[in-house]
Design a protein around this motif. Sequence first.
Motif, PDB file in Angstrom:
ATOM      1  N   ARG A  22      33.742   5.348   8.816  1.00 10.27           N
ATOM      2  CA  ARG A  22      33.379   4.291   9.717  1.00 10.27           C
ATOM      3  C   ARG A  22      33.046   3.152   8.770  1.00 10.27           C
ATOM      4  NH1 ARG A  22      30.327   8.437  12.702  1.00 10.27           N
ATOM      5  NH2 ARG A  22      31.484   8.804  14.758  1.00 10.27           N
ATOM      6  N   ALA A  26      34.720  -0.289   9.605  1.00  7.24           N
ATOM      7  CA  ALA A  26      33.785  -1.639   9.745  1.00  7.24           C
ATOM      8  C   ALA A  26      34.211  -2.582   8.809  1.00  7.24           C
ATOM      9  CB  ALA A  26      32.270  -1.334   9.442  1.00  7.24           C
ATOM     10  N   ARG A  29      37.183  -4.770   9.627  1.00  5.68           N
ATOM     11  CA  ARG A  29      36.905  -5.702  10.827  1.00  5.68           C
ATOM     12  C   ARG A  29      36.587  -7.260  10.126  1.00  5.68           C
ATOM     13  NH1 ARG A  29      33.987  -2.860  15.940  1.00  5.68           N
ATOM     14  NH2 ARG A  29      35.747  -1.344  16.281  1.00  5.68           N
ATOM     15  N   VAL A 132      30.873   1.782  14.649  1.00  3.41           N
ATOM     16  CA  VAL A 132      31.562   0.765  13.762  1.00  3.41           C
ATOM     17  C   VAL A 132      31.262  -0.640  13.837  1.00  3.41           C
ATOM     18  CG1 VAL A 132      34.099   0.031  12.975  1.00  3.41           C
ATOM     19  CG2 VAL A 132      33.584   2.390  13.556  1.00  3.41           C
ATOM     20  N   ALA A 136      29.827  -3.259  11.023  1.00  7.71           N
ATOM     21  CA  ALA A 136      30.591  -4.311  10.578  1.00  7.71           C
ATOM     22  C   ALA A 136      29.704  -5.442  11.110  1.00  7.71           C
ATOM     23  CB  ALA A 136      31.655  -4.444  11.370  1.00  7.71           C
TER      24      ALA A 136
END
Length: 183
Positions: A22, A26, A29, A132, A136
């Motif tokens: 995860r 993240a 992104r 996530v 992020a």
Amino acid sequence: PLPEPGFVLAVGTLEPRKNLQRLVAAYSRLDAATQARHPLVVVGALGWETGETLDAVRSLGERAILLGHVSDATLAELYRRCSVFCYPSLGEGFGLPVLEAMAAGAAVLTASNSSLPEVGGDAVEYADASDVGSIARGLQGLLDSRARRAELGVLARERAREFSWARFAERTLTVLERVASRS
């Protein structure tokens, strides 16, 4: 050679509960410029079920540096050099890496579950480890704000001083004496 200062640091045995998949999702992104300025550095020995975790980290290519196990001195220097220490663990008994990072003055983003809020208190930022997007947003917010990272670094050092083996021993002895006096 150690990575240049400014990276996102993740530390822990490579295993599913450390939630690196995860974290990688993240991190992916984040915009390209942010990733270029702040590569992801992963430190930790191989644990169990590492295949998917390693695949996720390696999917980042040159944006990720996988260091494996490092010495205590090297780890301390990595904590000092990172822009953000990210520890989105799904479950911890204590969360020693969070405390180590705080003692080094790192800005910390960690999970809002298990014992981690007890360690971090008000000196760290929190994310939902199962989300996530939450991880992020936490990363982006800290990487975008040098002032917030500096503020968290000061708060983290202060909070870390509240933890010591002597204080732990004193509290343990107090509990044992209380229990013994009831017998």
